[in-house]
Design a protein around this motif. Structure first.
Motif, PDB file in Angstrom:
ATOM      1  N   ASN A  69     -56.568 -28.573 -33.840  1.00  0.00           N
ATOM      2  CA  ASN A  69     -57.898 -28.761 -35.602  1.00  0.00           C
ATOM      3  C   ASN A  69     -58.475 -27.146 -35.552  1.00  0.00           C
ATOM      4  O   ASN A  69     -59.771 -27.056 -34.763  1.00  0.00           O
ATOM      5  N   LYS A  70     -57.669 -26.493 -36.302  1.00  0.00           N
ATOM      6  CA  LYS A  70     -58.517 -25.097 -37.104  1.00  0.00           C
ATOM      7  C   LYS A  70     -59.910 -24.776 -37.422  1.00  0.00           C
ATOM      8  O   LYS A  70     -59.940 -25.475 -38.766  1.00  0.00           O
ATOM      9  N   PRO A  71     -60.317 -23.916 -36.904  1.00  0.00           N
ATOM     10  CA  PRO A  71     -61.689 -23.727 -36.854  1.00  0.00           C
ATOM     11  C   PRO A  71     -61.459 -22.931 -37.944  1.00  0.00           C
ATOM     12  O   PRO A  71     -59.736 -21.685 -38.383  1.00  0.00           O
ATOM     13  N   VAL A  72     -62.275 -22.563 -38.979  1.00  0.00           N
ATOM     14  CA  VAL A  72     -62.162 -21.516 -40.717  1.00  0.00           C
ATOM     15  C   VAL A  72     -62.891 -20.246 -39.485  1.00  0.00           C
ATOM     16  O   VAL A  72     -63.424 -20.059 -38.173  1.00  0.00           O
ATOM     17  N   GLY A  73     -61.714 -18.951 -39.396  1.00  0.00           N
ATOM     18  CA  GLY A  73     -62.105 -17.862 -38.982  1.00  0.00           C
ATOM     19  C   GLY A  73     -61.219 -17.133 -38.425  1.00  0.00           C
ATOM     20  O   GLY A  73     -60.904 -16.134 -37.315  1.00  0.00           O
ATOM     21  N   TYR A  74     -60.154 -18.256 -38.439  1.00  0.00           N
ATOM     22  CA  TYR A  74     -58.822 -17.921 -37.703  1.00  0.00           C
ATOM     23  C   TYR A  74     -57.253 -17.561 -38.383  1.00  0.00           C
ATOM     24  O   TYR A  74     -57.286 -18.431 -39.545  1.00  0.00           O
ATOM     25  N   ILE A  75     -56.664 -16.564 -38.095  1.00  0.00           N
ATOM     26  CA  ILE A  75     -55.493 -16.678 -38.815  1.00  0.00           C
ATOM     27  C   ILE A  75     -54.767 -17.475 -38.223  1.00  0.00           C
ATOM     28  O   ILE A  75     -54.340 -17.959 -36.732  1.00  0.00           O
ATOM     29  N   SER A  76     -53.372 -18.114 -38.590  1.00  0.00           N
ATOM     30  CA  SER A  76     -51.910 -18.551 -38.392  1.00  0.00           C
ATOM     31  C   SER A  76     -51.202 -17.999 -38.220  1.00  0.00           C
ATOM     32  O   SER A  76     -49.834 -18.647 -38.650  1.00  0.00           O
ATOM     33  N   THR A  77     -52.002 -16.718 -37.970  1.00  0.00           N
ATOM     34  CA  THR A  77     -50.160 -16.164 -37.177  1.00  0.00           C
ATOM     35  C   THR A  77     -50.033 -15.700 -36.283  1.00  0.00           C
ATOM     36  O   THR A  77     -51.433 -15.651 -35.563  1.00  0.00           O
ATOM     37  N   ALA A  78     -49.195 -14.643 -35.418  1.00  0.00           N
ATOM     38  CA  ALA A  78     -49.348 -14.360 -34.087  1.00  0.00           C
ATOM     39  C   ALA A  78     -49.996 -13.485 -33.902  1.00  0.00           C
ATOM     40  O   ALA A  78     -50.841 -13.029 -32.820  1.00  0.00           O
ATOM     41  N   LYS A  79     -50.307 -12.401 -34.346  1.00  0.00           N
ATOM     42  CA  LYS A  79     -50.832 -10.932 -34.963  1.00  0.00           C
ATOM     43  C   LYS A  79     -51.284 -10.396 -36.383  1.00  0.00           C
ATOM     44  O   LYS A  79     -50.650 -10.913 -37.690  1.00  0.00           O
ATOM     45  N   ASP A  80     -51.999  -9.617 -36.322  1.00  0.00           N
ATOM     46  CA  ASP A  80     -52.952  -9.781 -37.327  1.00  0.00           C
ATOM     47  C   ASP A  80     -53.399  -8.274 -37.432  1.00  0.00           C
ATOM     48  O   ASP A  80     -53.508  -7.860 -36.763  1.00  0.00           O
ATOM     49  N   GLN A  81     -52.584  -7.333 -38.191  1.00  0.00           N
ATOM     50  CA  GLN A  81     -53.191  -5.664 -38.570  1.00  0.00           C
ATOM     51  C   GLN A  81     -54.582  -5.377 -38.642  1.00  0.00           C
ATOM     52  O   GLN A  81     -55.059  -4.356 -38.285  1.00  0.00           O
ATOM     53  N   PHE A  82     -55.199  -6.665 -39.006  1.00  0.00           N
ATOM     54  CA  PHE A  82     -56.600  -6.398 -38.804  1.00  0.00           C
ATOM     55  C   PHE A  82     -57.411  -6.876 -37.546  1.00  0.00           C
ATOM     56  O   PHE A  82     -59.085  -6.592 -37.587  1.00  0.00           O
ATOM     57  N   GLY A  83     -56.696  -7.018 -36.532  1.00  0.00           N
ATOM     58  CA  GLY A  83     -57.825  -7.244 -35.795  1.00  0.00           C
ATOM     59  C   GLY A  83     -58.453  -9.155 -35.540  1.00  0.00           C
ATOM     60  O   GLY A  83     -58.612  -9.246 -34.223  1.00  0.00           O
ATOM     61  N   ARG A  84     -57.703 -10.059 -36.609  1.00  0.00           N
ATOM     62  CA  ARG A  84     -58.585 -10.963 -36.499  1.00  0.00           C
ATOM     63  C   ARG A  84     -58.458 -11.902 -35.344  1.00  0.00           C
ATOM     64  O   ARG A  84     -56.763 -11.421 -34.968  1.00  0.00           O
ATOM     65  N   PRO A  85     -58.995 -13.112 -34.846  1.00  0.00           N
ATOM     66  CA  PRO A  85     -58.444 -14.259 -34.003  1.00  0.00           C
ATOM     67  C   PRO A  85     -56.818 -14.627 -34.881  1.00  0.00           C
ATOM     68  O   PRO A  85     -57.149 -15.000 -35.252  1.00  0.00           O
ATOM     69  N   SER A  86     -56.564 -15.247 -34.280  1.00  0.00           N
ATOM     70  CA  SER A  86     -55.585 -15.895 -34.128  1.00  0.00           C
ATOM     71  C   SER A  86     -55.128 -17.467 -33.604  1.00  0.00           C
ATOM     72  O   SER A  86     -56.326 -17.776 -32.421  1.00  0.00           O
ATOM     73  N   VAL A  87     -55.091 -18.685 -33.941  1.00  0.00           N
ATOM     74  CA  VAL A  87     -55.284 -19.803 -33.627  1.00  0.00           C
ATOM     75  C   VAL A  87     -53.671 -20.058 -32.088  1.00  0.00           C
ATOM     76  O   VAL A  87     -54.842 -20.594 -31.272  1.00  0.00           O
TER      77      VAL A  87
END
Length: 236
Positions: A69-87
């Motif tokens: 159950n994903k919260p808002v504020g997480y990306i759903s890819t393994a990595k993010d160029q902006f450093g945002r947290p991943s699921v």
């Protein structure tokens, strides 16, 4: 078993973008069943032992299937160029490498599946399988019958027309309302764009079901394994 191009498989399991995956293959960093593959046309099912930079990402691993159950504020890819947290960071205690099956927007909450099974990912995400996804959305205003009918029949969004969708009003809260929207597609921010197209922008959006799988009472931020009955219902 259905086969897909190796670079597409690597992209789907979150190793890298399609273009970067092609570079990894071309530069000799990818092996399939112990053999280095450099051809772009090589096809796999995900059952093979596939290695990237010496790390096995499929094949001999135990197959893992979890729902989150994903919260808002997480990306759903393994990595993010902006450093945002991943699921992926929310899944603790699993040693196997798992990755999101499909995507859920950074600012959207709800049901997302993670797995290390490439064939499962292909079946769940390829448009031809038409896996239904259901969302609850809090939107500005209250759609009239004409606007509801437009969503149901298909809307022009940018350069495409959406497939027929389901929509119904759940609850009206003053100048806002909750609606349930069901789609078979998964284009980028599609539900939000559909609501924009009828003049009722989304305030909150939560995915509550994928195919036969529903969130149930799973709390936000929590996860659990899919059981045998659930996998069978998804025809896996």
């Amino acid at each position: 078993m259905e086969q897909i191009r190796l670079q597409k498989y690597l992209a789907e399991v979150g190793i890298a973008s399609r273009r970067k995956s092609e570079e990894l293959i071309r530069d000799g960093f990818v092996k399939v069943n112990g053999i280095t593959v450099t051809e772009m046309g090589h096809r796999v099912t995900g059952e093979e032992a596939i290695e990237v930079n010496g790390k096995i990402i499929s094949g001999s691993q135990k197959k893992i299937y979890v729902m989150l159950n994903k919260p808002v504020g997480y990306i759903s890819t393994a990595k993010d160029q902006f450093g945002r947290p991943s699921v992926v960071e929310l899944i603790k205690g699993i040693s196997e490498r798992i990755y999101p099956v499909g995507r859920l927007d950074y600012d959207t909450s709800g049901l997302i599946i993670l797995s290390n099974d490439g064939e499962f990912t292909y079946k769940m995400t390829h448009p031809k399988h038409e896996i239904k996804k259901v969302y609850n959305a809090l939107i500005h205003g209250v759609p009239n019958q004409e606007e509801l009918r437009a969503v149901k029949n298909g809307l022009r969004i940018e350069d495409y027309i959406t497939s027929k969708a389901g929509i119904k009003i759940l609850d009206i809260e003053g100048d806002k309302c909750w609606v349930e929207i069901a789609i078979h597609e998964g284009k980028n921010r599609q539900v939000r764009k559909m609501c924009d197209a009828i003049g009722h922008p989304v305030i909150k959006l939560k995915r509550i079901a994928i195919g036969s799988l529903t969130l149930g009472d799973l709390k936000e931020g929590n996860w659990r394994y899919l059981n045998k009955k659930e996998l069978e219902a998804l025809n896996i």
